[in-house]
Design a protein around this motif. Structure first.
Motif, PDB file in Angstrom:
ATOM      1  N   UNK A 186      14.733 -86.803  16.066  1.00  0.00           N
ATOM      2  CA  UNK A 186      15.265 -87.748  17.070  1.00  0.00           C
ATOM      3  C   UNK A 186      16.745 -88.043  16.824  1.00  0.00           C
ATOM      4  N   UNK A 202      18.522 -90.641  19.087  1.00  0.00           N
ATOM      5  CA  UNK A 202      18.223 -92.069  18.909  1.00  0.00           C
ATOM      6  C   UNK A 202      18.573 -92.593  17.516  1.00  0.00           C
ATOM      7  N   UNK A 203      18.693 -91.716  16.552  1.00  0.00           N
ATOM      8  CA  UNK A 203      18.890 -92.182  15.167  1.00  0.00           C
ATOM      9  C   UNK A 203      20.330 -92.078  14.660  1.00  0.00           C
ATOM     10  N   UNK A 230      15.007 -87.653  11.269  1.00  0.00           N
ATOM     11  CA  UNK A 230      13.710 -88.306  11.012  1.00  0.00           C
ATOM     12  C   UNK A 230      13.835 -89.728  10.469  1.00  0.00           C
ATOM     13  N   UNK A 268      15.999 -93.471   9.895  1.00  0.00           N
ATOM     14  CA  UNK A 268      17.131 -94.341  10.270  1.00  0.00           C
ATOM     15  C   UNK A 268      18.185 -94.288   9.153  1.00  0.00           C
ATOM     16  N   UNK A 293      17.969 -96.545   6.071  1.00  0.00           N
ATOM     17  CA  UNK A 293      16.960 -96.177   5.066  1.00  0.00           C
ATOM     18  C   UNK A 293      17.426 -94.949   4.284  1.00  0.00           C
ATOM     19  N   UNK A 328       7.197 -87.764   5.064  1.00  0.00           N
ATOM     20  CA  UNK A 328       6.269 -88.858   5.382  1.00  0.00           C
ATOM     21  C   UNK A 328       6.505 -89.340   6.818  1.00  0.00           C
ATOM     22  N   UNK A 329       7.797 -89.455   7.192  1.00  0.00           N
ATOM     23  CA  UNK A 329       8.136 -89.932   8.537  1.00  0.00           C
ATOM     24  C   UNK A 329       7.801 -88.903   9.618  1.00  0.00           C
ATOM     25  N   UNK A 375      12.771 -95.948  18.795  1.00  0.00           N
ATOM     26  CA  UNK A 375      12.501 -94.769  17.952  1.00  0.00           C
ATOM     27  C   UNK A 375      12.715 -95.118  16.477  1.00  0.00           C
ATOM     28  N   UNK A 376      13.816 -95.786  16.173  1.00  0.00           N
ATOM     29  CA  UNK A 376      14.107 -96.151  14.780  1.00  0.00           C
ATOM     30  C   UNK A 376      13.017 -97.071  14.233  1.00  0.00           C
ATOM     31  N   UNK A 387      10.014 -95.095  13.264  1.00  0.00           N
ATOM     32  CA  UNK A 387      10.188 -94.349  12.000  1.00  0.00           C
ATOM     33  C   UNK A 387      10.070 -95.292  10.801  1.00  0.00           C
ATOM     34  N   UNK A 388      10.637 -96.498  10.927  1.00  0.00           N
ATOM     35  CA  UNK A 388      10.492 -97.490   9.841  1.00  0.00           C
ATOM     36  C   UNK A 388       9.008 -97.765   9.580  1.00  0.00           C
ATOM     37  N   UNK A 400       6.443 -95.849  10.220  1.00  0.00           N
ATOM     38  CA  UNK A 400       5.791 -94.695   9.575  1.00  0.00           C
ATOM     39  C   UNK A 400       6.030 -94.701   8.065  1.00  0.00           C
ATOM     40  N   UNK A 401       7.157 -95.275   7.663  1.00  0.00           N
ATOM     41  CA  UNK A 401       7.479 -95.351   6.227  1.00  0.00           C
ATOM     42  C   UNK A 401       6.823 -96.565   5.567  1.00  0.00           C
TER      43      UNK A 401
END
Lengths: 465, 135
Positions: free
Chosen positions: A192, A195-196, A263, A265, A268, A281-282, B62-63, B66-67, B69-70
């Protein structure tokens, strides 16, 4: 022990290191050390400058390494002595610079080894947490990892680097498989980027700040020179092994950035300890998560393995030249490895791994590498000045001199400034270490050094001396 | 061979142990201690967000996905997201850093040059050759 000391100090039948390595081993040594940089550490550049800033840093620092490769090729092809940049400094600048260059190599590799062991411990904790076991202490696993790899190194270089070849190949394969599994041809499905990617959160100053960890994409590839004394055909194996290693790393760095930035942000990603494992994992795939767990574990192990090998050989070389106590210059009578140097550096690596402060341990390694790159343009300038073209036979003459040296010096200065941004105190601590060590060498240790033995190349007298 | 060959003293076991311990101490005092006492950490600032939500933390859909999912919630991710590097430049500390790095290189190069003259003199003087490097 006493027997080994005696063998190295007597003039009869000195024991040398075994010449058993081919181009594949050189590739494994270089890539094995650096590939872990794709599995951890590079992503701190995202924290300093955002994902796009990290990509720009990757390219700019790629230019820095191009200059390093150009300069190093000319000097290494001419200074055909074991020890890489350490031997170059002895012949071109002088003993104190050589002592510092040797120390840069030892500290860069030992701190990288500590970072690798830290990753192994962290992965075990993550695995335990994933299976419902909380509160696992990573320290025993750090000790176990370093002890096993040190034992491999103690027993012999061929076994060590053969193991490295296999685990490095698997770790590289894991990155390629991961890239193909996230459907890069189908944007928005798994990846993505639209978006990221958050632009440049710190502006262009953040891009410069990211240069610090941009070094981590490539740091250590020049370590292939350390194996020169154990390579069957240095003239063939070293260039093939090093060049194929750089190509491998460029591919791996590009794939890694693309997958991780699509994948995770950036906030992170910029602080993650194991970014590729976390990216798996993501992605939502358990199979990929297991594969990247293995890849990260293997990359860290291969890197630590290579680092023990390189750091010990640099320390051994300094012991043999009496820059360090000569006790370290002994070769094991049976395994023919620099066993005392291997053992001496283990506690340092373990201690720093125990801190758990990955970004700072990595920064110590980066700074030692950066000081080594800053030495290179000075070395190149003096090399051409003391032995102008035509005065000695060079294996390779790099074009556009002195442009690569000037560009390298400018980029090194920019990277020191990048480290000052956010890690200024650590930069001063590292400089204090090298300043005190230099004073110790110049005013105490140098008296044990045999002067004439520092120059072994069959060259004419340098101009101006 | 050269006539004026410097003969270094042999270092005894005690001297070798002393030098080795000195180097270990140097590593631990100058590099390790500042690390564990937190003197060398990142220069960062953290903005506190009361009752954080993904929107308040500036995360799009989307972000946020993903957060999650973590394994993060807005509360547990808040500090990670709002901690930023402080890139304020203090001219004095920048100047001090530059002087230390430059001074270090100048000292190493000048002292190396002095030592290098000894090396070259011993290797090339007195043996009647100009290409006196060991072959």
């Amino acid at each position: 022990m006493a027997q080994a000391q005696a063998v190295t100090e007597t003039k009869a039948q000195p024991i040398g290191l075994l010449r058993v390595l081919g181009p594949g081993h050189v590739w494994a040594l270089g890539v094995g050390i650096v590939l872990v940089g794709e599995y951890m550490g590079w992503n701190f550049s995202v924290g300093k400058g955002g994902a796009l800033g990290s990509l720009i840093a990757c390219w700019v620092i790629g230019l820095l390494y191009t200059c390093v490769a150009m300069i190093d090729s000319e000097v290494t092809s001419t200074v055909a002595a074991a020890g890489g940049q350490y031997a170059q400094a002895k012949h071109i600048i002088g003993p104190l610079m050589a002592f510092n260059v040797g120390l840069y190599l030892v500290m860069a590799y030992t701190m990288l080894e500590a970072a690798d062991a830290l990753i192994v411990g962290d992965l075990v904790v993550a695995l335990a947490a994933g299976t419902g076991v909380e509160g696992v202490d990573p320290k025993p696993f750090v000790i176990l990892a370093i002890s096993l790899l040190a034992l491999l190194n103690y027993r012999g270089v061929l076994m060590t680097l053969s193991v490295n070849f296999v685990i490095t190949a698997i770790a590289f394969l894991a990155i390629v498989v991961f890239f193909l599994s996230v459907e890069p041809w189908n944007p928005g499905a798994v990846l993505h980027h639209a978006d990221l990617l958050a632009g440049l959160p710190y502006g262009w100053l953040g891009v410069v700040a990211a240069f610090q960890f941009g070094i981590w994409y490539y740091l250590g590839i020049e370590g292939t020179c350390q194996a020169a004394e154990e390579v069957r055909s240095p003239a063939r194996s070293l260039p093939y092994g090093t060049m194929s290693g750089i190509i491998t790393l460029l591919i791996a760095a590009s794939l890694t950035w693309y997958v991780a930035a699509g994948l995770l942000p950036w906030e992170y990603l910029g602080q993650a300890i194991t970014p590729l494992y976390d990216a798996a994992q993501a992605s939502g795939s358990t199979g990929l998560q297991v594969f990247l767990f293995i890849g990260t574990l293997f990359a860290a192990s291969a890197s630590a393995n290579g680092c023990i090998n390189d750091a010990a050989r640099a320390w051994f070389s300094m012991g043999r030249d009496r820059y360090m106590p000569i006790w370290f210059g002994a070769v094991h009578p049976r395994y023919r490895t620099p066993f005392r140097s291997i053992l001496f550096l283990i506690p340092i690596a373990v201690s720093f791994a125990f801190t758990g402060l990955l970004d700072q341990v990595v920064t110590f390694s980066i700074l030692s590498g950066l000081l080594g790159y800053t030495f290179m343009p000075i070395n190149m300038h003096l090399f051409r000045k003391r032995w102008p073209l035509g005065s000695i036979e060079r294996g390779y003459v790099h074009p556009f001199h002195p442009l690569p040296a000037i560009v390298l010096l400018v980029l090194c200065t920019a990277t020191f400034f990048a480290t000052y941004l956010g890690y200024g105190v650590q930069l001063l601590a590292m400089m204090s270490f090298y300043i005190v060590a230099s004073l110790w060498f110049a005013f105490h240790r140098y008296k044990y050094v045999r002067r004439g033995d520092q120059f072994t190349m069959p060259w004419p007298r340098p101009r101006g001396y | 061979m050269a006539r004026n060959v410097y003969r270094p003293p042999e270092q005894g076991r005690a001297g070798q142990v002393f030098d080795s311990v000195f180097l270990l101490l140097l590593v631990y005092l100058v590099l390790f201690m500042p690390l564990i006492f937190g003197l060398t950490g990142q220069a960062t600032t953290t903005r506190v967000v009361e009752n954080p939500t993904w929107e308040a933390l500036g995360q799009n859909e989307v972000a946020a996905g993903q957060w999650e999912k973590l394994g993060f919630t807005p509360e547990s991710a808040s500090e990670l997201i709002t901690t930023r590097f402080d890139y304020v430049i203090n001219p004095l500390s920048l100047l001090l850093t530059a002087v230390v790095i430059l001074g270090y290189f100048l000292f190493v190069i000048r002292m190396s040059d002095k030592e290098y003259r000894d090396v070259i003199a011993e290797r090339f003087d007195g043996d009647g050759r100009d290409g006196g490097g060991r072959r």
